[in-house]
Design a protein around this motif. Structure first.
Motif, PDB file in Angstrom:
ATOM      1  N   PHE A 113       0.368   7.840  -8.507  1.00  0.00           N
ATOM      2  CA  PHE A 113      -1.018   7.821  -8.786  1.00  0.00           C
ATOM      3  C   PHE A 113      -1.410   6.608  -9.470  1.00  0.00           C
ATOM      4  CE2 PHE A 113      -0.222  12.496  -7.656  1.00  0.00           C
ATOM      5  CZ  PHE A 113      -1.226  12.430  -6.499  1.00  0.00           C
ATOM      6  N   GLU A 114      -0.581   6.569 -10.682  1.00  0.00           N
ATOM      7  CA  GLU A 114      -1.029   5.253 -11.311  1.00  0.00           C
ATOM      8  C   GLU A 114      -1.085   3.866 -10.238  1.00  0.00           C
ATOM      9  OE1 GLU A 114       1.846   5.265 -14.460  1.00  0.00           O
ATOM     10  OE2 GLU A 114       0.837   6.626 -15.655  1.00  0.00           O
ATOM     11  N   THR A 115       0.222   3.911  -9.576  1.00  0.00           N
ATOM     12  CA  THR A 115       0.058   2.691  -8.557  1.00  0.00           C
ATOM     13  C   THR A 115      -1.319   2.685  -7.599  1.00  0.00           C
ATOM     14  OG1 THR A 115       2.439   2.928  -8.237  1.00  0.00           O
ATOM     15  CG2 THR A 115       1.537   1.803  -6.384  1.00  0.00           C
ATOM     16  N   CYS A 116      -1.702   3.886  -6.993  1.00  0.00           N
ATOM     17  CA  CYS A 116      -3.035   3.666  -6.522  1.00  0.00           C
ATOM     18  C   CYS A 116      -4.064   3.256  -7.144  1.00  0.00           C
ATOM     19  CB  CYS A 116      -3.272   5.405  -6.200  1.00  0.00           C
ATOM     20  SG  CYS A 116      -1.994   5.895  -4.755  1.00  0.00           S
ATOM     21  N   MET A 134       0.864  -1.190   0.065  1.00  0.00           N
ATOM     22  CA  MET A 134       0.015  -0.081   0.002  1.00  0.00           C
ATOM     23  C   MET A 134       0.993   1.332  -0.021  1.00  0.00           C
ATOM     24  SD  MET A 134      -2.967   1.080  -0.118  1.00  0.00           S
ATOM     25  CE  MET A 134      -3.937   2.485   0.354  1.00  0.00           C
ATOM     26  N   ILE A 135       0.407   2.340  -0.618  1.00  0.00           N
ATOM     27  CA  ILE A 135       0.892   3.565  -0.490  1.00  0.00           C
ATOM     28  C   ILE A 135       0.743   4.285   0.471  1.00  0.00           C
ATOM     29  CG2 ILE A 135       0.857   5.863  -1.702  1.00  0.00           C
ATOM     30  CD1 ILE A 135       2.013   3.786  -3.645  1.00  0.00           C
ATOM     31  N   ALA A 136       1.993   4.851   1.132  1.00  0.00           N
ATOM     32  CA  ALA A 136       1.928   5.758   2.270  1.00  0.00           C
ATOM     33  C   ALA A 136       2.174   7.127   2.132  1.00  0.00           C
ATOM     34  CB  ALA A 136       2.540   5.122   3.420  1.00  0.00           C
ATOM     35  N   SER A 137       1.737   8.196   2.506  1.00  0.00           N
ATOM     36  CA  SER A 137       2.122   9.561   2.429  1.00  0.00           C
ATOM     37  C   SER A 137       2.937   9.874   3.345  1.00  0.00           C
ATOM     38  CB  SER A 137       0.975  10.394   2.420  1.00  0.00           C
ATOM     39  OG  SER A 137       1.391  11.917   2.410  1.00  0.00           O
ATOM     40  N   TYR A 138       4.160  10.491   2.933  1.00  0.00           N
ATOM     41  CA  TYR A 138       5.042  11.207   3.729  1.00  0.00           C
ATOM     42  C   TYR A 138       5.391  12.667   3.640  1.00  0.00           C
ATOM     43  CZ  TYR A 138       6.075   6.462   4.634  1.00  0.00           C
ATOM     44  OH  TYR A 138       6.366   4.926   4.817  1.00  0.00           O
ATOM     45  N   GLY A 139       4.329  13.434   3.363  1.00  0.00           N
ATOM     46  CA  GLY A 139       4.270  14.706   3.211  1.00  0.00           C
ATOM     47  C   GLY A 139       5.020  15.253   1.967  1.00  0.00           C
ATOM     48  N   MET A 140       5.537  14.352   1.132  1.00  0.00           N
ATOM     49  CA  MET A 140       6.314  14.965   0.042  1.00  0.00           C
ATOM     50  C   MET A 140       5.551  14.954  -1.307  1.00  0.00           C
ATOM     51  SD  MET A 140       9.520  15.339   1.518  1.00  0.00           S
ATOM     52  CE  MET A 140      10.426  15.711   0.203  1.00  0.00           C
ATOM     53  N   PRO A 141       5.993  15.941  -2.062  1.00  0.00           N
ATOM     54  CA  PRO A 141       5.134  15.791  -3.468  1.00  0.00           C
ATOM     55  C   PRO A 141       5.650  14.557  -4.169  1.00  0.00           C
ATOM     56  CG  PRO A 141       6.598  17.648  -3.341  1.00  0.00           C
ATOM     57  CD  PRO A 141       7.057  16.625  -2.119  1.00  0.00           C
ATOM     58  N   VAL A 142       4.638  14.056  -4.795  1.00  0.00           N
ATOM     59  CA  VAL A 142       4.895  12.626  -5.560  1.00  0.00           C
ATOM     60  C   VAL A 142       4.560  13.014  -7.163  1.00  0.00           C
ATOM     61  CG1 VAL A 142       4.159  11.199  -3.480  1.00  0.00           C
ATOM     62  CG2 VAL A 142       2.302  12.123  -5.058  1.00  0.00           C
ATOM     63  N   GLY A 143       4.951  12.110  -7.879  1.00  0.00           N
ATOM     64  CA  GLY A 143       4.708  12.123  -9.430  1.00  0.00           C
ATOM     65  C   GLY A 143       3.615  11.030  -9.840  1.00  0.00           C
ATOM     66  N   LYS A 144       3.353  11.141 -11.201  1.00  0.00           N
ATOM     67  CA  LYS A 144       2.361  10.461 -11.864  1.00  0.00           C
ATOM     68  C   LYS A 144       2.652   8.945 -11.390  1.00  0.00           C
ATOM     69  CE  LYS A 144       2.826   9.125 -16.499  1.00  0.00           C
ATOM     70  NZ  LYS A 144       3.006   9.175 -17.655  1.00  0.00           N
TER      71      LYS A 144
END
Length: 125
Positions: free
Chosen positions: A31-34, A18-28
Motif C-alpha cells: 500500500f505504501e508503494t501504491c 506498477m503494482i499488480a494484484s495476484y489475489g494474495m493478501p498483501v502487507g503495508k
C-alpha cells in the motif's frame, strides 16, 4: 527530495513499476508503494509522461517468460551490457576497474529492468 528532483529534471517519460494484484493478501509495504506511485505521477509536469510497467512485462521482455525470478532478470540485464570491467562480473567490475553497471545493486536491478524494458518499447518513437 526525490519528488523535487522529478520536478527539476527534463525528461520525456518516466518509467515506473506498477503494482499488480495476484489475489494474495498483501502487507503495508504494498500500500505504501501504491501511494508512492501516485506521488511520482503527480510530481510529473504532465502525468501522461508516466509509463507504468508491470513486473510480468519486464520479465517477459528480458527473459521470455513471466515465471522468471529476480536472479534471472539480473542475469538477463548483465547479458545486455559489455564485459569491460574487472573482477568476476566484468559488467559490474571493481572499484579499480568499473564496468558499465558498477554501483547497481539490490533494488536497483529491478528498476534497471523497468528502464531497459521501457527503452526497448519506445525505441524509434
Amino acid at each position: 527530495m526525490l519528488l523535487s528532483r522529478l520536478a527539476a529534471v527534463e525528461y520525456t517519460q518516466v518509467a515506473i513499476e506498477m503494482i499488480a494484484s495476484y489475489g494474495m493478501p498483501v502487507g503495508k509495504e504494498v500500500f505504501e508503494t501504491c501511494l508512492w506511485i501516485g506521488r511520482f505521477v503527480q510530481a510529473l509536469e504532465t502525468p501522461e509522461e508516466a509509463r507504468l510497467l508491470y513486473r510480468k512485462d519486464v520479465k517477459m521482455h528480458l527473459c521470455g517468460t513471466t515465471k522468471a525470478k529476480d536472479a534471472n532478470v539480473r542475469q538477463a540485464l548483465l547479458d545486455l551490457f559489455p564485459r569491460t570491467g574487472g573482477g568476476k562480473t566484468p559488467q559490474i567490475g571493481t572499484k579499480k576497474q568499473p564496468g558499465p553497471l558498477y554501483g547497481v545493486s539490490t533494488h536497483a536491478w529491478p528498476a534497471l529492468g523497468v528502464a531497459v524494458t521501457l527503452a526497448a518499447r519506445t525505441k524509434g518513437k
